[in-house]
Design an enzyme around this catalytic site. Structure first.
Site, PDB file in Angstrom:
ATOM      1  N   ASN A 193       0.891   0.468  -4.652  1.00  0.00           N
ATOM      2  CA  ASN A 193       2.152  -0.156  -5.054  1.00  0.00           C
ATOM      3  C   ASN A 193       2.083  -0.584  -6.522  1.00  0.00           C
ATOM      4  OD1 ASN A 193       4.760  -1.009  -4.779  1.00  0.00           O
ATOM      5  ND2 ASN A 193       4.335  -2.549  -3.210  1.00  0.00           N
ATOM      6  N   HIS A 215       8.122  -9.978  -0.405  1.00  0.00           N
ATOM      7  CA  HIS A 215       8.020  -9.049   0.717  1.00  0.00           C
ATOM      8  C   HIS A 215       8.901  -9.468   1.891  1.00  0.00           C
ATOM      9  CE1 HIS A 215       4.470  -7.140  -1.166  1.00  0.00           C
ATOM     10  NE2 HIS A 215       4.777  -6.125  -0.384  1.00  0.00           N
TER      11      HIS A 215
END
EC number: 2.3.1.-
Length: 519
Positions: free
Chosen positions: A341, A372
């Site tokens: 990521n 998140h």
């Protein structure tokens, strides 16, 4: 039968039933494949040499909004609401405080949407929900706000080289802003890109900037724009293999089996460790598929060129989000995080770690958890991640130099650290997959919290040894996942800075329409 639960179009429900996949996932994949074809058309028929930047912005935006409404229905209005209000905040708050105001609003709006989705509609379900694209839009909004603040309020000498290169020296127009946040190439799965890189792509300057940034030689500008076809083909092959692995193998190795009572009671420790590793290994291909496909879409449109390597081969990894080989062969926590990521790691570095006045590692992990979502498992993973990161850094700084020579000893060290890294990563992210707090603690209890205890002992017993100091103390303080990108960012910063005057010298009535934007 595949579920019909979706907020978007049900046009593809027959296909969903045929392939036995949820309709929201089918919509996502089909829209991404459509975006891939649209990207090829965009590069071929709407190339910057054939049409104006205005047309490219309009088409990229309209296609992006169409895909968003197809996948998420009226929930896609959240994308426009979040972006629109943030744009107004940038105008009203001004360059002095827009970064703080936009950060609080954009992250807060995202959190409210996540809370609503998770605790009212869809707890514990993985789905292609509207909060996924909002996570990317939040990154873009906050990044742009900081970049405008850096470029229009702070002095150059106060900025790091990467901040100086990414700084935006004029307010974007509303069209440029919406195009950046909602273009069809990145609306569904990103990845994040800097505003200046995106604008350079739309205006046809990206290839020249990347080529001149390789070695600064003027003659590089004479090279023809490279074709992305080879890079796109390679990435689509990776997508196909990842999807095949996910559909055939991943379902056979569920992470949830790690907390199965019979398995916990009967399995030996080697069996538990092995299954932990392979189950988390099997969980990764879906991310490989989504992120690599998103990268391929951008490349197919002509976005993502980063110059040439030493062999003269074009590199199309400017906005790549992962490096699979390095992930699977990681021999340290640092190496894994460096390659997983990537664009989100850059965002965390730029808006949090570099700007934190205290405990930057803790603040960065906390921001990552909030971004998140609101599942307790996310917070447990990131709290564990802080502990593991600090412990891994301590072990590395105290022992690695003993195993550099001879090669045989280094090979032994690499094998041991590879195994330790893979188990540690798997142990850390189990709550991220399980989502809920009780299953997560059930797993950790079955392992007697052994890695937590070991990490605490490491931090208590090992002496604190810092890496050799660099000239820039701020660089020395960077987290493991941030340091790797300095060279790249500095290079990109110099490229972007070299184009600064062209950007700033655009005509006034274009400049007067400008306002705000993100990463």
């Amino acid at each position: 039968m595949a579920t019909t639960s979706t907020t978007g179009s049900t046009l593809l429900q027959p296909l969903s039933n045929a392939v036995q996949l949820p309709i929201d996932q089918v919509n996502f994949v089909v829209c991404q494949l459509f975006a891939l074809l649209a990207a090829v058309w965009f590069r071929t028929y709407l190339h910057s040499s054939k049409t104006s930047s205005f047309i490219r912005h309009v088409v990229a935006t309209l296609l992006g909004l169409y895909l968003a409404f197809f996948c998420f229905g009226w929930y896609a209005l959240h994308f426009l609401v979040q972006s629109g209000i943030s744009y107004c905040i940038m105008i009203i708050a001004g360059v002095e405080s827009m970064h703080q105001c936009c950060f609080v609003f954009a992250l807060g709006y995202l959190s409210v949407c996540q809370i609503t989705r998770v605790y009212i509609f869809d707890y514990g379900q993985y789905s292609a929900d509207f909060s996924g694209p909002m996570m990317i839009i939040t990154q873009k909004i906050t990044s742009l706000a900081y970049e405008i603040h850096d470029g229009m309020f702070r002095k150059d000498e106060e900025l790091t080289p990467s901040q100086r290169g990414l700084a935006v020296r004029r307010m974007p127009s509303l069209l440029e802003y919406v195009s950046y946040t909602c273009n069809f190439m990145g609306i569904l799965a990103g990845p994040l890109c800097s505003y200046k890189d995106y604008i350079a792509f739309i205006e046809g300057r990206a290839s020249h900037m990347a080529q001149s940034g390789e070695n600064g030689k003027e003659e590089q500008h004479g090279k023809a724009e490279p074709s992305p076809n080879a890079a796109v083909t390679e990435k689509l092959l990776v997508c196909g293999l990842s999807l095949l692995f996910h559909l055939t193998i991943s379902s056979m190795l569920p992470v949830e089996y790690n907390i199965d009572e019979h398995f916990q009671a009967t399995a030996s420790w080697p069996t538990k460790a092995t299954y932990l590793y392979v189950s988390l290994l099997a969980a990764r291909p879906k991310y490989y598929f989504a992120w690599t496909l998103a990268d391929a879409i951008n490349n197919a449109a002509g976005f993502g060129f980063r110059g040439y390597d030493k062999n003269g081969v074009a590199r199309w990894d400017l906005i790549s989000n992962l490096r699979i080989q390095q992930i699977e062969m990681s021999t340290s926590f640092k190496m894994f995080l460096d390659n997983w990521n990537i664009q989100t790691a850059l965002w965390l570095k730029r808006v949090c770690y570099e700007r934190a006045t205290f405990s930057p590692t803790v603040q960065t992990f906390f921001l990552s958890a909030i971004w998140h979502g609101v599942y307790p498992g996310y917070y447990l993973t990131f709290l564990t991640g802080v502990l593991m990161t600090l412990a891994a850094r301590a072990v590395r700084n105290n022992f690695r130099h003993y195993f550099v020579e001879p090669p045989q000893l280094k090979l032994f060290y690499d094998i041991i650290t590879w195994a330790a890294t893979q188990i540690t990563i798997s142990y850390t992210v189990v709550p991220f997959v399980l989502l809920s707090i009780n299953p997560s603690f059930t797993f950790y209890r079955s392992w007697y919290y052994c890695l937590h205890i070991c990490s605490i002992l490491v931090l208590l017993l090992l002496p604190v040894k810092k890496s050799p100091r660099k000239k820039n103390t701020e660089e020395n303080a960077q987290p493991s996942w941030a340091k790797k990108f300095d060279e790249r960012e500095n290079s990109l910063g110099q490229n972007s800075f070299s184009m600064m005057n062209n950007v700033c010298n655009q005509n006034q009535d274009t400049g007067s329409r400008h306002s705000a934007l993100t990463q």
